[in-house]
Design an enzyme around this catalytic site. Structure first.
Site, PDB file in Angstrom:
ATOM      1  N   GLU A 282       0.842  -1.212   0.000  1.00 54.99           N
ATOM      2  CA  GLU A 282       0.000   0.000   0.000  1.00 54.99           C
ATOM      3  C   GLU A 282       0.871   1.254   0.000  1.00 54.99           C
ATOM      4  O   GLU A 282       0.560   2.235  -0.687  1.00 54.99           O
ATOM      5  CB  GLU A 282      -0.945   0.009   1.206  1.00 54.99           C
ATOM      6  CG  GLU A 282      -1.925  -1.158   1.273  1.00 54.99           C
ATOM      7  CD  GLU A 282      -2.832  -1.252   0.051  1.00 54.99           C
ATOM      8  OE1 GLU A 282      -3.108  -0.211  -0.571  1.00 54.99           O
ATOM      9  OE2 GLU A 282      -3.231  -2.374  -0.308  1.00 54.99           O
ATOM     10  N   ASP A 367       3.692  -4.034  -5.869  1.00 56.81           N
ATOM     11  CA  ASP A 367       4.277  -5.321  -5.469  1.00 56.81           C
ATOM     12  C   ASP A 367       5.802  -5.253  -5.505  1.00 56.81           C
ATOM     13  O   ASP A 367       6.481  -5.755  -4.605  1.00 56.81           O
ATOM     14  CB  ASP A 367       3.808  -6.443  -6.415  1.00 56.81           C
ATOM     15  CG  ASP A 367       2.402  -6.927  -6.073  1.00 56.81           C
ATOM     16  OD1 ASP A 367       1.854  -6.488  -5.051  1.00 56.81           O
ATOM     17  OD2 ASP A 367       1.861  -7.745  -6.844  1.00 56.81           O
TER      18      ASP A 367
HETATM   19 ZN   LIG Z   1      -2.644  -2.415  -4.595  1.00 55.87          ZN
END
Ligand SMILES: [Zn+2]
Length: 426
Positions: A282, A367
């Site tokens: 996040e 990611d």
């Molecule tokens: Zn995300």
């Protein structure tokens, strides 16, 4: 009917049919693909995903896709009813005969249009929550909470929406030919304000947001946030379990209102290392400036939209072609706004693959950021848990996923995180 309005009516029908056809076709592809693969867990997941969970995900995905088909058909019928079949025209004439022309009549038109649309959408929303979500064990709401959400949502919508709509309609009537530029400025200011007000004022009306309570976890998380250069005040836990067993995490806001929100359901399912990894993901969205990119894109697209509306609202065929008789001696601004809001999605629907692709690229970037600042194996196992707990299918139809998915399918994400384990070629 003159020829430009006849042409517009034909374009409307064409877009409606093409959009509905595409929706139904993609959904039926998804249903067939998922059903064909429901008895075989993909090789890359054989060690981690049970046959029963895989079948549940298949049934859930199919149930939702079927529901989506029904929704698409109803939406198309409603749009036709409002436009060419005369629904909006009748509503407008009725309000005109009651109230006469003016700002109040225009506001009443938009308000009652929104209200009627909201009421017509209720049965589907009820069905989705109390039939589909319920039967897969996801729904945690009772009818009382559902109704109170509905009431609060309508009230907030009216309090926030009506003033801004009134301002835009007033500008349309009094700011001259460049009104759309002013209206765009107002609209942008409103959206930026909303980006601050929504997480801090509106969302707390529906859920409780609390700082992380677990001491050990908090220290761990604060260390990560410091490493990433993020204010530790920005992490909140939300009682998502009040409404649904679905687990999630999201980022929102900017400046001082910037925050990462974890659902309590997510914290319950993940180990501390996995929580770190999801948080790092996040934070990656902030660090890679995904919010700013979205806001800039929204600025540009809505400028285009307002300019188009500025031109269309002055063309008689724009109204008559969409089944509405404009008034010749008073303003038609509310009509123009409603028609525009109804018709634009017919066109933008075909842009959804582009938007989805951009969003998936952002997910990959987040990611990648997370694997630099936390353990990539933790992120991989957290993602797998989330896909499983939310009964997301591991075997979506590739075309369906490319068209709609805002997040890459599990196989693609895990293949990038763990290139050796998850069989990058599949
Ligand atoms: Zn995300």
């Amino acid at each position: 009917m003159d020829s430009p309005s006849l042409m517009l009516s034909l374009v409307l029908c064409g877009l409606l049919l093409a959009g509905l056809g595409t929706r139904l076709w993609l959904a039926s592809r998804q249903i067939r693909h998922v059903w064909r693969h429901r008895d075989q867990v993909p090789a890359a997941f054989e060690a981690t995903v049970g046959a029963q969970a895989h079948r549940k995900a298949a049934s859930y995905t199919v149930a939702k896709a079927r529901f989506g088909m029904l929704e698409a058909a109803i939406d198309a019928a409603l749009l036709l009813g409002w436009t060419l079949l005369g629904g909006l025209d009748a509503l407008n004439q009725l309000l005109l005969s009651w109230m006469g022309p003016g700002l109040w009549q225009q506001l009443a038109l938009i308000g009652s249009f929104a209200l009627i649309g909201g009421v017509l959408a209720l049965p589907l929303s009820w069905w989705s929550t109390f039939r589909i979500e319920e039967s897969f064990g996801f729904n945690k709401m009772n009818l009382g909470l559902w109704l109170s959400d509905l009431f609060k949502g309508t009230l907030v919508g009216a309090l926030v929406g009506l003033p801004i709509v009134a301002l835009v309609i007033w500008l349309m009537g009094s700011a001259g030919t460049l009104w759309w530029l002013w209206a765009w400025g107002v609209w942008m200011g409103f959206n930026l304000l909303l980006l601050i007000v929504y997480p801090t004022v509106i969302a707390p009306l529906f859920n409780r947001f609390e700082p992380l309570a677990d001491e050990a976890l908090r220290e761990r998380v604060q260390a990560l946030m410091q490493r990433c250069g993020f204010s530790a005040k920005g992490l909140f836990v939300m009682d998502g379990s009040r409404r649904s067993a679905h687990a999630n995490a999201y980022f929102t806001g900017f400046g001082a209102a910037k925050r990462v929100v974890f659902f309590d359901t997510l914290l319950k399912q993940l180990s501390p290392g996995e929580i770190d990894a999801v948080l790092a993901h996040e934070l990656g969205h902030f660090k890679r400036r995904h919010i700013v990119q979205r806001v800039v894109m929204m600025f540009a697209l809505s400028l285009l939209g307002f300019a188009l509306l500025g031109w269309l609202s002055g063309q008689v065929w724009f109204y008559t072609g969409l089944g509405v008789t404009p008034s010749l001696d008073s303003a038609n601004d509310a009509l123009a706004l409603i028609l525009f809001m109804m018709v634009v999605p017919l066109v933008t629907y075909f842009l959804s693959p582009l938007m989805a692709q951009l969003s998936r690229r952002h997910e990959f970037e987040a990611d990648a950021y997370a694997s630099e600042h936390a353990d990539r194996r933790d992120l991989a196992s957290a993602l797998l848990k989330l896909y499983q707990d939310n009964a997301s299918t591991l075997t979506p139809d590739p075309l369906y996923a490319r068209f709609y998915y805002s997040h890459p399918p599990a196989s693609e994400r895990l293949a990038r995180l763990l290139p050796t384990a998850a069989g990058a070629s599949t």
